[in-house]
Design a protein around this motif. Sequence first.
Motif, short mmCIF file in Angstrom:
data_model
loop_
_atom_site.label_atom_id
_atom_site.label_comp_id
_atom_site.label_asym_id
_atom_site.label_seq_id
_atom_site.Cartn_x
_atom_site.Cartn_y
_atom_site.Cartn_z
N ARG A 1 -7.13 2.06 6.71
CA ARG A 1 -5.74 1.91 6.60
C ARG A 1 -4.72 1.56 7.64
NH1 ARG A 1 -4.14 7.06 3.23
NH2 ARG A 1 -5.42 6.24 1.41
N ASN B 1 0.45 -1.03 0.13
CA ASN B 1 -0.12 0.47 -0.10
C ASN B 1 0.43 0.80 -0.26
OD1 ASN B 1 -1.63 -2.38 1.29
ND2 ASN B 1 -3.07 -0.41 0.98
N ARG C 1 1.11 3.95 -2.97
CA ARG C 1 1.09 5.47 -2.52
C ARG C 1 2.34 5.91 -3.49
NH1 ARG C 1 -1.44 3.51 1.67
NH2 ARG C 1 0.04 4.45 2.85
N GLN D 1 -7.47 -6.67 0.67
CA GLN D 1 -6.78 -4.74 1.57
C GLN D 1 -7.72 -3.68 1.30
OE1 GLN D 1 -3.10 -4.41 1.17
NE2 GLN D 1 -2.39 -5.94 1.14
N GLU D 2 -8.40 -3.78 -0.41
CA GLU D 2 -9.16 -2.68 -0.23
C GLU D 2 -10.05 -2.60 1.05
OE1 GLU D 2 -10.05 -3.57 -4.92
OE2 GLU D 2 -11.13 -3.92 -3.58
N LEU E 1 -4.64 0.37 -6.60
CA LEU E 1 -3.90 -1.46 -5.19
C LEU E 1 -4.65 -2.50 -5.98
CD1 LEU E 1 -2.57 -1.94 -3.10
CD2 LEU E 1 -4.77 -1.66 -2.32
#
Length: 422
Positions: free
Chosen positions: A355, A139, A143, A350-351, A154
């Motif tokens: 975070r 992640n 970014r 992950q989504e 992602l």
Amino acid sequence: MPEPRPDLPAVERRAFRPGPFWAYMAVVAAWFASFGLQTTLFPGVINFTLAESPARLGIAQAALTAPMLFLLPLTGVLAERADRRTLLLVFHCVAGCSAGVMSALLFAGMLSYEALVVYALVVGSAGAFVMPARDSAINGVTRVTQRLGNPLSLQRAIVFASLVQFGAQITGMGAGFLASYTGPAPLFAVQALILIAGGAMALSMPRLPRPREHAEPVLTALLTGLRTVISSPVIWPMTLIMIAVGALVVGGGFFVIIPVLVRDIYLAGYDVLAGMMVTFWVGALFSNIILARLPLIERPGRTLMVVQAAAALALGCIALPLPLPVLFLTIFVWGLAGGVAMSLSRALVQENAPRRQIARVMSVYQLGLFGGMPAGAVIMGYVVEWMGPRDAALIPAGGILAVLIVIVLTTPILSVRRADPS
């Protein structure tokens, strides 16, 4: 490649140099090339060099993943608080040194079943530290890559990582073919070098941000991650599927059924075992190449249920008295479906993870996969010894289908949509 012009902005000039994403890909490639080589060498040494029983094969294979059952929740929190580059460097080197010791024992003719189990425990422990550090880093690396001007989503980053993973595993498994001619000792030495080189590449990754200095206590962080997984209508079904896949498909199918099938039914050795492993992962690689070229799947839960069911049916076909070429084709289809399932389930987790909890959520998710493997390998080792590898294949196939039916009936997985396509 053209040299960057001095009048370009700093960010644009940096784009000409190997970026953080490619350093991350090199770390992924090194670990999974080693893993692929080990997938052929480790059961091969037990089966063909030591000629152990299916039950003892299952116990040794369980030792590869048993440490993760106890360590992954803790290492998931550690990955959020420590420098992930340091974790990757140290534990790549730990696993690499262990492979080097295996090579030395084989060259000296001193290898024993007990030494193999100790090696498996050490490598499994190293993997428990490597996985959450590597998986949570994607992640942040994505970014950083976006800030450098590359509009990388992602899901696409995860698909690319899966492609590298599959390609590296295929290369490692294919190299295992050479054990029929060189013996396993030189290849364990190659595995050691690959792991240490991958650890060194971690130093080229960016230093990723960590939580504030006064972070929550470790036990609280562990419980928070577990509650996040259980309370999520998306992450919990993915984790449940991973538990079933770890215990039944990987622990039972890959770790025990396939190696014993090669030795006892097809009377073959390292070459055929490596060929079957490569065939599966070529199918997984091919399906992910297609997935990378497609737009985002709007209903990933529905697609995941379909491909998981297809993978289970392909595994069940191993119970048939198939000629060897047809068996290879069946394993290729299994790999096609399995490759899509692995990428989609990982992307969904992950989504949907908060975070600041990605590492601990991913560690719980991975715990489902790797925590189920030891029990599955041990139990299926005794089942294969009792039923034979062909009939035993019906058990993991039927078990996965039963779990999928329960998930479809009790969760909203079929209606999951992507709210944010980025």
